[in-house]
Design a protein around this motif. Sequence first.
Motif, PDB file in Angstrom:
ATOM      1  N   TRP A 135       0.834  -1.200   0.000  1.00 57.51           N
ATOM      2  CA  TRP A 135       0.000   0.000   0.000  1.00 57.51           C
ATOM      3  C   TRP A 135       0.870   1.252   0.000  1.00 57.51           C
ATOM      4  O   TRP A 135       0.604   2.219  -0.730  1.00 57.51           O
ATOM      5  N   LEU A 136       1.940   1.249   0.798  1.00 57.50           N
ATOM      6  CA  LEU A 136       2.874   2.385   0.798  1.00 57.50           C
ATOM      7  C   LEU A 136       3.594   2.506  -0.543  1.00 57.50           C
ATOM      8  O   LEU A 136       3.865   3.617  -1.013  1.00 57.50           O
ATOM      9  N   THR A 183       2.393   1.933  -3.408  1.00 51.81           N
ATOM     10  CA  THR A 183       1.543   2.588  -4.412  1.00 51.81           C
ATOM     11  C   THR A 183       1.761   4.091  -4.411  1.00 51.81           C
ATOM     12  O   THR A 183       1.731   4.734  -5.470  1.00 51.81           O
ATOM     13  N   TYR A 184       1.999   4.668  -3.226  1.00 47.11           N
ATOM     14  CA  TYR A 184       2.288   6.091  -3.153  1.00 47.11           C
ATOM     15  C   TYR A 184       3.696   6.398  -3.659  1.00 47.11           C
ATOM     16  O   TYR A 184       3.925   7.429  -4.306  1.00 47.11           O
ATOM     17  N   ALA A 198       3.660   6.363  -7.369  1.00 47.05           N
ATOM     18  CA  ALA A 198       3.018   7.530  -7.969  1.00 47.05           C
ATOM     19  C   ALA A 198       3.965   8.716  -8.075  1.00 47.05           C
ATOM     20  O   ALA A 198       3.730   9.632  -8.862  1.00 47.05           O
TER      21      ALA A 198
END
Length: 223
Positions: free
Chosen positions: A156-157, A159-160, A163
């Motif tokens: 999840w981290l 994904t940032y 980006a």
Amino acid sequence: MADPAAQSPFVSSSSAPSEPAGPACRRHGAPACAVHDLIFWRDVRKSGAVFASSLLLLLSLAAFSVVSVVAYLVLALLSVTISFRVYKSVIQAVQKSEEGHPFRAYLELDVTLSPEAFQSHATAAMAHVNHALRLLVRLFLVEDLVDSLKLAVAMWLMTYVGAVFNGITLLILAELLAFTLPPVYEKNKVQIDHYVGIAREQTKSLIAKVQAKLPGLAKKKPE
């Protein structure tokens, strides 16, 4: 004249360049020791050359396509070897010498991979692949809920992170950290270990609380 190692900001004042590597390096053999010496700047010239060349390669990959970078590298290498070959041929013709091919010693080197060496490398690679497969099965089939949750949070981290940065940028950052953090850690080992120990204890305490609140979760065996 002052000792060059003492003047270098990358070499620890408490460690001489000839200091033997740590237990992990000795356990994993010569390649691990070579990498250890590079990132700890035991030989400043060698580490600087590897760092500069690999960083230049990554920056080139960030600016151009992989095909272009490979083509330019091959052209540059061929330009050097062909120019040197022609130069030596002209010198030999002018001086009427019989030195022969300038790369004769390298052409006669045995660069083939023996079946034993290939089998050894294949066995080592297979062991790492099997370990990775077992780990993936454990994580995705939730053998341990906490470990699977850790992977989920990490992804999840990521994904940032994805980006903001692309793969090449992450590789550049990883190389910068790999060649700067080890000497910094070596100089401030006591203080860093102290704070890392505190963070580790707090993390263990938080994981224990999470395990206690989740019903039916099997407790991990103490390490």
